[in-house]
Design a protein around this motif. Sequence first.
Motif: not given
Length: 391
Positions: A231-236, A272-275, A281-287, A308-313
């Motif tokens: 659902g979310m990654r770092r690219r460079g 933003v919620a990340v599918s 469960p979706r990632l919770g992201v705060l900016i 800030f990224v939270r993984d509820p699993s």
Amino acid sequence: MPPKTTVPPDPPAASMLEFSQFSKLLAMLYEGPLEDIPWSRSLEAIRTCLHANYVTLILRSPASGRNGLMIHASAQGTVLPGEASYHNYYFALDPFVNLPTDRIITVDELVGDSHWRSSEMYKQFHQPFDVGYMMGADLRTEDGVECRLRICRSHQGANFSDAEKAACGALLPHLKRAVRLHSSFDIANSERKLYVNAFDRMLVGTVMLDESGSVMQTNPLADEIFAANDGMRRRGSALELKYQTEDRKFQKLVRQALAERASNASSVVHAVAVSRPSGKPRLGVLIRSIPLSEWPEDTLRRPACAIFVRDPSRKSLASHELVGKLFGFTPAESSLALALTNGLTLEEAGEELGISKNTARAHLRAIYSKTGVTRQATLVGSILNSAFSLG
């Protein structure tokens, strides 16, 4: 009668050091707090300039039950073979302590040459390490930081001259300021590590972006989340979301946060919620933007936006012992409480712990009694909102 000519005073320590040498030494002193081994370059430069065999900066004096913290310059490097024995024993015999504040003085001026050379400290420690002459200073900053500078010379050399003492004396105010800077950096770094560790324990991934939106820094949990590419990654130097609609929203919120920073507007938290393709469960992201300090330098490589990224699993890292101490649980009750907090049902928790349904219910009744709640959801909320996640 011709007017009397006024001769300008010599630069500091001009009789001992050329102006360029003195300038380089000052630069090294002020850069010292930024070195991997603080002041290692400047101490070595002082050692070379004064033909010394050892130069030591003592940032923390040894005491009973506590080792000191010393930085050395010598032909052997920054660690000396006699340091351990000094920490463990000889510090108590050292007569060259409690010097006049902020002033260079030699050991013979303080205690007398004959008294020093007849001391056990000299015979057992200084003489075997070829310390024939020694001068130093004790520094104390306005905010209470204390340190000691010690400069030693071989028996084959001569005692330190007035010009050499004057040269070192001219450096002392600058060393004192640099030590104060180092202390400020150290306190700020300790606080930063404390907060970083707290975020790690709370299972929050953190990312710092600079003013161009490029990734500057991530914590280990964020790296794990991005490496999973769920659902979310770092690219460079950029962050991307898997699904285009969510990614467009995310990128827009990042740009908005950076614009708030640039205009010095009040910081607003965006979410933003990340599918996730895995179905978890979706990632919770705060900016949110990071406010500018009062006197910022003009550079792009400064943290401008925090994510800030939270993984509820993810399961809690809190220890059973800590949960037990906070709530008065037995070890068995702590295990069950943590299993429920990690999202298991009572039946699933009993299976995972290898206990029967009746035993699990009995533990749950005891947990309810000790926490004053009657519902499992309230229990989980009470635990999550307690201090246990910071441990």
